[in-house]
Each structure stands twice: as structure tokens, then as C-alpha cells.
Design an enzyme around this catalytic site. Structure first.
Site, PDB file in Angstrom:
ATOM      1  N   ARG A 142       0.799  -1.217   0.000  1.00 45.62           N
ATOM      2  CA  ARG A 142       0.000   0.000   0.000  1.00 45.62           C
ATOM      3  C   ARG A 142       0.836   1.273   0.000  1.00 45.62           C
ATOM      4  NH1 ARG A 142      -3.000  -3.918   2.336  1.00 45.62           N
ATOM      5  NH2 ARG A 142      -0.922  -4.603   2.831  1.00 45.62           N
ATOM      6  N   THR A 143       1.771   1.340   0.927  1.00 49.43           N
ATOM      7  CA  THR A 143       2.482   2.602   1.132  1.00 49.43           C
ATOM      8  C   THR A 143       3.305   2.972  -0.098  1.00 49.43           C
ATOM      9  OG1 THR A 143       2.560   2.065   3.479  1.00 49.43           O
ATOM     10  CG2 THR A 143       3.975   3.855   2.739  1.00 49.43           C
ATOM     11  N   LYS A 163      23.620  -6.655  -2.865  1.00 48.68           N
ATOM     12  CA  LYS A 163      24.989  -7.022  -3.269  1.00 48.68           C
ATOM     13  C   LYS A 163      25.999  -6.582  -2.208  1.00 48.68           C
ATOM     14  CE  LYS A 163      24.029  -6.423  -8.204  1.00 48.68           C
ATOM     15  NZ  LYS A 163      24.341  -5.587  -9.375  1.00 48.68           N
ATOM     16  N   ARG A 174      11.429   3.838   3.686  1.00 49.17           N
ATOM     17  CA  ARG A 174      11.008   2.873   4.720  1.00 49.17           C
ATOM     18  C   ARG A 174      12.227   2.056   5.101  1.00 49.17           C
ATOM     19  NH1 ARG A 174       5.758  -0.924   4.647  1.00 49.17           N
ATOM     20  NH2 ARG A 174       4.932   1.061   5.358  1.00 49.17           N
ATOM     21  N   HIS A 208       5.209   6.201  11.612  1.00 52.28           N
ATOM     22  CA  HIS A 208       4.712   5.997  10.241  1.00 52.28           C
ATOM     23  C   HIS A 208       3.719   7.143  10.002  1.00 52.28           C
ATOM     24  CE1 HIS A 208       3.394   4.281   6.602  1.00 52.28           C
ATOM     25  NE2 HIS A 208       3.039   3.064   6.987  1.00 52.28           N
TER      26      HIS A 208
HETATM   27  C1  NCD Z   1       2.061  -1.056   8.398  1.00 52.75           C
HETATM   28  C2  NCD Z   1       3.553  -0.847   8.463  1.00 52.75           C
HETATM   29  O1  NCD Z   1       4.284  -1.231   7.568  1.00 52.75           O
HETATM   30  O2  NCD Z   1       3.952  -0.277   9.464  1.00 52.75           O
HETATM   31  N1  NCD Z   1       1.572  -1.263   7.121  1.00 52.75           N
HETATM   32  C3  NCD Z   1       1.319  -0.199   6.299  1.00 52.75           C
HETATM   33  O3  NCD Z   1       2.132   0.655   6.084  1.00 52.75           O
HETATM   34  N2  NCD Z   1       0.082  -0.125   5.775  1.00 52.75           N
HETATM   35  C4  NCD Z   1       1.596  -2.050   9.364  1.00 52.75           C
HETATM   36  C5  NCD Z   1       2.020  -3.478   9.213  1.00 52.75           C
HETATM   37  O4  NCD Z   1       2.932  -3.816   8.464  1.00 52.75           O
HETATM   38  O5  NCD Z   1       1.417  -4.312   9.915  1.00 52.75           O
END
Ligand code: NCD
Length: 328
Positions: free
Chosen positions: A54-55, A82, A104, A132
Site C-alpha cells: 500500500r504505502t 549485493k 522505509r 509511520h
Molecule cells: C504497516 C507498516 O508497515 O507499518 N503497514 C502499512 O504501512 N500499511 C503495518 C504493518 O505492516 O502491519
């Protein structure tokens, strides 16, 4: 220009401006997202060292909807696999002079390090168990869209609180807006110190107690990848902390059920609840795009003022004819 590293240091006014601006970008029911030219000529690099559906996708779509160029790099597909060090990867990307990096990483604080090191605005798309921010923003947008106020609402956050950056960002955001937050999960996944993270936070290990009179229920995935030993036997988890239809009777009749995804049906939430009218899970996904558009515009938009074209980020004409005014 500052990026967006977390919710903790944003003011209520700044958060509200992003939420309001995201509403401008929401498509009308049944319509697709409009395209804008607000970030034409800008380049956004999505740098993902952890799995994401999603993100990453919504950041990419959001950048493109604003007219920016977006490139996504995942650790598995990059030279990180690598053996390249984080600093070397970052220097390489920095040399390509992107206008912003969406990052991320599994280590808390990694985006802060990157921003200091490169001097490029960084948008935190999840750092370890820390924050987040865009998830909390899209969650707030979703709650408001369902007709709930943040001020005075009772929000139950249930599951693996200990490892959840989603919980931490939501605690910061919701408490700034005066919500009552109940954190709930097995004792091993419910750090007592989170009760001191922000005003209005209480903790319980009892699911019924957390849900009683709730306006919003946020379910969290058990983050097995961050646990060195299972904190709770898998089969038992759903019995004690899985959200089922019978729980909803304890909550407000118009309770909003949320989950950041990915959901594990039959583990933290039943299919009946996930697919029910009360569930806003897909609304959260959809709002991810408009909220990330608002964040990208905020982080990158200022530069447009000095753009060679002479156009500012404000007052542009949307494709469908809608006028988009200044957000801040
Ligand atoms: C979350 C995350 O990665 O922190 N997911 C997301 O971004 N929608 C929560 C998760 O991974 O459970």
C-alpha cells in the site's frame, strides 16, 4: 525544506492543513483521481528497505498524480542485496539529486540519519517501531470522512502495540486532537511506558474493556518479523485479541473499524468484520493517495514558487476544471 519524519513534532495546525488539503485531492464518488501539474519537473525516489504494498504504491501514484517523476527502489532489487552499505546507497542516490526521498527502513531513526546526511527532504514511510506519519494522517482523514470527530472520540488500538510504528504515530496525532486512546494487547506486547507517550492514553489487556463505547477500533497486525520469540501462541491470539462481530455490539453503533493492512484474516480480525459495513479498511487505502499527495505537495511545493516557469504551487487549474487553492 524539511521533510516529514514523524507526527510527534507537528503542530495541530500543520496536521489540520494536511488533512484539509488531502480532502481537496479526494476524487468524487465513483471518479478516479485527477491529475495535477503542481510538482512538474520534481523527482521523488521511493526507497524501501522493508516490504510494502500500500504505502509504496500509493506514494508512487500520489507523486505521479501531482506531475512529479517517481522511481521506486526496493532493497531486494538494489545493490543493497549485493552488500552495499546504507551510506554508500544513500550517497549514490543523493548524487542523482532527487527532490525528495520517501524512505522505509527497519531501523528506527534511519530517515532522520538520511536527512542529516544528505540534506534532501525525507518523508518517513515507516522506520522500525518508531513512526509511520502518513499512516496516522490517512487514518485521521478516514475517521473524519466517516463523520466522527477526533476531539473526544474514544479510539481503541488493539494488537501488537509494542512493535507498531502505526500505533505510535496515531497516539501522537490523536492525542494532539483530544481523543481518548485505549491501547490493548497481550501484556508482552503492551509496553507500560506508552501510557506516558501522550495525554489521554490508557492501557488494558482486556479486549472487551477496550472496545466498550469505542468510536474507532484500530486493529494491528502481529509483527512477527520484529519479534525474536513469539509473544503469544498463534492459535490463542485470535481467541483473546481477534476482532469478531460480537465485539462490535460493545462499541458505539456507528463504530469505525480500521486496520493499516496487511490484514491477516482469522488472526487479528475475522472476515465478517473486515468485510462489514463498519470496516473502513479500503477507505484507508484510498485515502493513502490523497493524503500522500498533500504531504508531497507540502514537502516539495515550496520550490515551485521559484520555478523557472514562474508558476506557483497555488492557484493551478485541475484537469477536471476544479480549482485547487492554497493549503497553507
Ligand atoms: C504497516 C507498516 O508497515 O507499518 N503497514 C502499512 O504501512 N500499511 C503495518 C504493518 O505492516 O502491519
Amino acid at each position: 525544506m524539511a521533510g516529514l519524519l514523524g507526527i510527534e513534532h507537528l503542530t495541530r495546525v500543520e496536521i489540520q492543513a494536511i488533512l484539509d488539503r488531502a480532502r481537496d485531492f479526494q476524487p468524487a464518488p465513483g471518479q478516479s483521481f485527477k491529475r495535477f501539474d503542481l510538482l512538474r519537473g520534481r523527482t521523488v525516489v521511493n526507497l524501501f528497505f522493508e516490504a510494502s504494498t500500500r504505502t509504496r504504491t500509493s506514494f508512487e501514484i500520489a507523486a505521479k498524480r501531482l506531475g512529479a517523476d517517481a522511481v521506486s527502489i526496493t532493497a531486494q532489487a538494489s545493490s543493497v542485496s549485493k552488500g552495499e552499505s546504507l551510506v554508500d546507497t544513500l550517497n549514490t542516490l543523493g548524487a542523482m539529486r532527487p527532490d525528495a526521498i520517501v524512505m522505509r527502513h527497519g531501523a528506527s531513526g534511519a530517515p532522520h540519519f538520511l536527512q542529516r546526511h544528505l540534506g534532501i527532504p525525507i518523508i518517513n514511510a515507516g522506520d522500525g517501531t518508531h513512526e509511520h506519519p502518513t499512516q496516522a494522517l490517512l487514518d485521521a482523514r478516514t475517521i473524519l470522512d466517516r463523520g466522527k470527530q477526533l476531539d473526544g472520540s474514544r479510539v481503541a488500538i488493539i494488537g501488537d502495540i509494542a512493535h507498531s510504528r502505526v500505533a505510535r504515530s496515531n497516539i501522537h496525532l490523536l492525542s494532539k486532537f483530544g481523543a481518548q486512546i485505549v491501547l490493548c494487547g497481550p501484556a508482552a506486547l503492551l509496553p507500560r511506558e506508552l501510557g506516558n507517550l501522550a495525554p489521554g492514553v490508557t492501557l488494558t489487556t482486556n479486549m472487551d474493556e477496550a472496545i466498550r463505547d469505542a468510536d474507532v477500533i484500530m486493529m494491528l497486525r502481529v509483527q512477527l518479523e520484529r519479534q525474536h520469540e513469539a509473544a503469544f501462541p498463534a492459535g490463542e491470539y485470535f481467541r483473546f485479541y481477534g476482532l469478531r462481530l460480537e465485539h462490535l455490539k460493545l462499541a458505539k453503533p456507528d463504530v469505525v473499524v480500521m486496520h493499516p493492512g496487511p490484514i491477516n484474516r482469522g488472526r487479528e480480525i475475522s472476515s465478517e468484520v473486515a468485510d462489514s459495513q463498519r470496516s473502513a479498511i479500503l477507505n484507508q487505502v484510498e485515502n493513502g493517495i490523497s493524503v500522500r499527495m498533500a504531504v508531497l505537495e507540502r514537502v516539495l511545493g515550496d520550490k515551485n514558487v521559484a520555478d523557472e516557469s514562474g508558476e506557483s504551487a497555488t492557484g493551478q487549474q485541475a484537469e477536471g476544471g476544479a480549482h485547487v487553492g492554497a493549503a497553507h
